[in-house]
Design an enzyme around this catalytic site. Structure first.
Site, PDB file in Angstrom:
ATOM      1  N   ASP A   1     -11.153   3.930   3.245  1.00 57.08           N
ATOM      2  CA  ASP A   1     -10.919   2.496   3.464  1.00 57.08           C
ATOM      3  C   ASP A   1     -12.177   1.785   3.940  1.00 57.08           C
ATOM      4  OD1 ASP A   1      -8.298   2.452   2.733  1.00 57.08           O
ATOM      5  OD2 ASP A   1      -7.518   2.771   4.757  1.00 57.08           O
TER       6      ASP A   1
ATOM      7  N   HIS B   1       0.343  -0.493   7.885  1.00 57.85           N
ATOM      8  CA  HIS B   1      -0.126  -1.673   7.163  1.00 57.85           C
ATOM      9  C   HIS B   1       0.961  -2.739   7.055  1.00 57.85           C
ATOM     10  CE1 HIS B   1      -4.128  -1.372   5.562  1.00 57.85           C
ATOM     11  NE2 HIS B   1      -3.958  -0.135   5.161  1.00 57.85           N
TER      12      HIS B   1
ATOM     13  N   GLU C   1      -1.213   5.039  -5.008  1.00 60.35           N
ATOM     14  CA  GLU C   1      -2.488   4.345  -4.769  1.00 60.35           C
ATOM     15  C   GLU C   1      -3.508   5.319  -4.154  1.00 60.35           C
ATOM     16  OE1 GLU C   1      -2.170   1.454  -1.705  1.00 60.35           O
ATOM     17  OE2 GLU C   1      -4.051   0.444  -2.214  1.00 60.35           O
ATOM     18  N   HIS C   2      -3.109   5.951  -3.034  1.00 60.39           N
ATOM     19  CA  HIS C   2      -3.947   6.962  -2.386  1.00 60.39           C
ATOM     20  C   HIS C   2      -3.255   8.313  -2.509  1.00 60.39           C
ATOM     21  CE1 HIS C   2      -4.470   3.177   0.001  1.00 60.39           C
ATOM     22  NE2 HIS C   2      -5.747   3.467  -0.141  1.00 60.39           N
TER      23      HIS C   2
ATOM     24  N   GLU D   1      -7.597  -6.694 -48.537  1.00 61.59           N
ATOM     25  CA  GLU D   1      -6.885  -7.495 -47.526  1.00 61.59           C
ATOM     26  C   GLU D   1      -6.781  -8.962 -47.948  1.00 61.59           C
ATOM     27  OE1 GLU D   1      -8.424  -6.850 -43.564  1.00 61.59           O
ATOM     28  OE2 GLU D   1      -7.592  -4.831 -43.473  1.00 61.59           O
TER      29      GLU D   1
ATOM     30  N   SER E   1       0.821  -1.212   0.000  1.00 61.68           N
ATOM     31  CA  SER E   1       0.000   0.000   0.000  1.00 61.68           C
ATOM     32  C   SER E   1       0.860   1.270   0.000  1.00 61.68           C
ATOM     33  CB  SER E   1      -0.889  -0.028   1.243  1.00 61.68           C
ATOM     34  OG  SER E   1      -1.963   0.851   1.083  1.00 61.68           O
TER      35      SER E   1
ATOM     36  N   GLN F   1      -0.810   4.555   6.437  1.00 62.56           N
ATOM     37  CA  GLN F   1      -0.319   3.605   5.439  1.00 62.56           C
ATOM     38  C   GLN F   1       0.836   2.796   6.007  1.00 62.56           C
ATOM     39  OE1 GLN F   1      -1.766   2.736   2.503  1.00 62.56           O
ATOM     40  NE2 GLN F   1      -3.229   4.054   3.547  1.00 62.56           N
TER      41      GLN F   1
ATOM     42  N   HIS G   1     -14.913 -12.907 -46.865  1.00 62.11           N
ATOM     43  CA  HIS G   1     -15.459 -11.714 -46.199  1.00 62.11           C
ATOM     44  C   HIS G   1     -16.182 -10.847 -47.237  1.00 62.11           C
ATOM     45  CE1 HIS G   1     -12.683 -12.857 -42.990  1.00 62.11           C
ATOM     46  NE2 HIS G   1     -13.134 -11.882 -42.224  1.00 62.11           N
TER      47      HIS G   1
END
Lengths: 429, 429
Positions: free
Chosen positions: B361, B262, B327-328, B415, B237, B259, B420
């Protein structure tokens, strides 16, 4: 070709076998691809040049040699005939219009206590588009990859394509000019994917890699996933057709063959409750086959990977098709929209007797890069969102955090995260 | 902790080092994880049981033993105290309300010649949610994974979580009951990811796997990508804070520590043009640290992976933060919304002095599963779209295909794909 009735004794076994077909076994190329990636990470341009010498049969003399000049793209564009130019412009405009409708918007919502919650959508900074080269270089692939990136607003769009014998495909160059792409490198295979993922002295590292390719390209994309984002891991092309007696057997036969002509590994499957239609399509396939320049490929694909399944009911046909989750699904029935709610998994759904799959390959507007091998159960067509990402937006007033801060602090405390708890508590009144 | 000025001589070197931090090197666990996956593919439940005996220190006696009963979830729920129950319900309701706003809609557009183009959005059939277990089992992780799957409309939601010593985390069980989840298996690590990707006699194969986990879980998710879809490959994190002198140093310090607590590998970075604020935050961090039960982890994280960077201007601070793509991201400035247009890359953006990261969170509403290690440059927060996929819709009338069929046929012909081409031509009048 499997030609069966769904109430045959051995149907389940045959159907299971058919479901297993789309799986790609990348295990046997993983070691080779891993080495190629390591090589590029370590030796960058030097490794690129030696891979080009080995796989594409020419040797770049300098770093600049890796890049295709914008002049050559302009010349290629000027050299194509007017009808083709118009057709490609039509395709460009229609594809762009469709993808603009698809573009996600930032949004937010407010609460009267001073809370703002939302989502900001922004383009990635740079995208790497891989386009197969040589004889199978398709300008349509370029359009289908470039346009969503442009609509997303990606600033740096980088194209890699192999040029066997140092001979770029002129049509592809013309399409690059038409799309306004200016950064194109003559690099192919797993080396190109590694170069885009990690960067070299010449090729910039990107954020997202998209585009079709063989098993080496697919494996490399999987291996660099996480270092960059990728669109999907795609295998051989497929078509599934759901049809009733209102369908034209001759039309369905050529639709099935339009997938079969791509690749011997391509898979073409008709499921219908009409024995009469099934029998007629079988005959029409044989009749069409003899007229196709790519007969050899198409025949092998139809023989080894084609299937016609006759069911008791249309409901049963739909149920089987949902299990297949085909890349392309044609619904060639009297009232196709009536069936749409029951169709759960397919990359693209072509409804009605006037909508052959090929119209979606070039000019309809939606993307022709679609999930294969049953992955339509969880992947989406390539689109603008592949080139964008989201950020959550959270803003609290003092009143707002006072309203739910206690509850937040309690959960944080229960999880044993007291700094989390305190970071909320210090703001409470 | 790195404590630097952006105009220091060696700043670029230090900043490059900081950017490299979030990278996960999965190479050293790939072989182990590959073996675990092969094991589960081959021996299914038998392998699961032996992995549980090895990693979680208990031996399931039967296949049924792998599953947590709904009764035990109900009991766990009844046993938690009312305040926590209310807090979790508040979180559930707010998270659900936010994700409902995020849910994509099917759309279509018509042209007057009889063309219908659109996109059908449908949920995947089944989702597997991995929730880490034991002491670090967080009920909030369960809510954040279950709710978007429920809002998407996923029919089969399957949870896997390890239960060391066969002792499920009671809070997690309570949260399962609260969310209405009924299918929970006592399986963890790479084995759980493999079981969800390939299925066993007891655990059904799913279409999408999401949820946090250690490096073994992250590596397994990468390895099964393609067989199923996954949300992202997440690492430790991070928090980044942009602040000016209007910010409260004490608050920012505890936000950084929220953070850091964690994980020793977590990263907390403040970037500010204010030397005064930077100095004050440094002191407040030390003061907070001594008060935290998780001081040891938080201190190691701050010392080894924390950073305070003082820039010349706020523009420069934003530029650096965009390179980090945290992340944050907290924007603790006088007028945070003025900076929002310039913030390009972040998982979640927390605006203003009353919006600590921790509020996101648990209870704010947006998802707390966010891209880490700079991958916010291309990944999005976990959301409803991770549990849905799209099908393109194409329907042409006879008039519509007549209008653009020639152009389509010409490109197909160019092509070299004549089946097709013919599949379109047979429908032209």
């Amino acid at each position: 070709m499997i030609f069966v009735q769904s109430n045959d004794n051995d149907f389940d076994v045959k159907f299971e076998e058919l479901l297993g077909r789309g799986k790609m076994d990348i295990a046997h190329v993983s070691a080779i691809v891993g080495d190629i990636i390591e090589d590029i990470k370590t030796d960058k341009n030097k490794a690129l040049k030696s891979h080009i010498a080995k796989f594409d049969n020419w040797t770049p003399k300098s770093d600049e040699d890796l890049k295709i000049t914008t002049e050559s793209m302009k010349t290629a564009y000027e050299n194509i005939d007017e009808a083709l130019k118009d057709s490609l412009h039509l395709a460009y405009d229609r594809i762009k219009a469709y993808h603009e409708k698809q573009k996600p918007k930032s949004w937010f919502d407010t609460e009267e206590n001073g809370t703002i919650l939302g989502q900001k959508v922004t383009p990635v900074d740079s995208a790497g588009l891989y386009i197969p080269g040589g004889k199978a270089a398709y300008p349509s692939s370029l359009l289908m990859n470039v346009i969503p990136a442009q609509v997303a607003g990606v600033e740096n769009i980088i194209v890699c394509t192999p040029t066997p014998d140092n001979e770029p495909n002129e049509l592809l160059l013309a399409a690059c000019h038409l799309c306004g792409v200016s950064e194109v490198y003559k690099v192919g295979g797993a080396s190109a994917i590694a170069a885009l993922a990690y960067g070299t002295e010449t090729i910039p590292k990107v954020d997202v890699i998209t585009g079709p390719g063989n098993i080496f390209v697919a494996t490399a994309k999987k291996m660099v996933f996480g270092e960059v984002n990728i669109d999907m891991i795609a295998g051989p092309s497929e078509i599934g057709i759901l049809a009733d007696e209102s369908a034209n057997a001759n039309h369905l036969a050529i639709d099935l063959l339009s997938q079969a002509e791509h690749d011997e590994m391509a898979s073409s499957i008709l499921i219908t409750p009409s024995q009469k239609l099934a029998d007629a399509v079988k005959i029409e396939i044989e009749s069409w086959l003899t007229k196709l320049p790519r007969q050899k490929i198409a025949r092998k694909s139809i023989e080894e990977r084609g299937a016609i399944i006759v069911t008791q009911t249309m409901d049963e046909a739909i149920e089987l098709m949902n299990k297949i989750a085909p890349e392309h699904l044609e619904v060639a029935t009297m009232s196709p929209f009536e069936l749409l709610p029951y169709i759960k998994h397919a990359g693209a759904i072509f409804l009605g007797h006037n909508t052959p799959e090929a119209i979606g390959d070039y000019v309809a507007g939606p993307n022709h890069t679609l999930p294969t091998g049953g992955t339509a159960k969880f992947y989406s067509p390539l689109g603008v969102e592949n080139f964008m990402k989201k950020s959550s937006i959270i803003s609290f007033s003092s009143a707002a955090i006072n309203e739910i801060g206690q509850e937040c602090a309690l959960i944080a405390n229960t999880e044993g995260l007291t700094a989390h708890e305190q970071s909320v508590r210090v703001r409470l009144k």
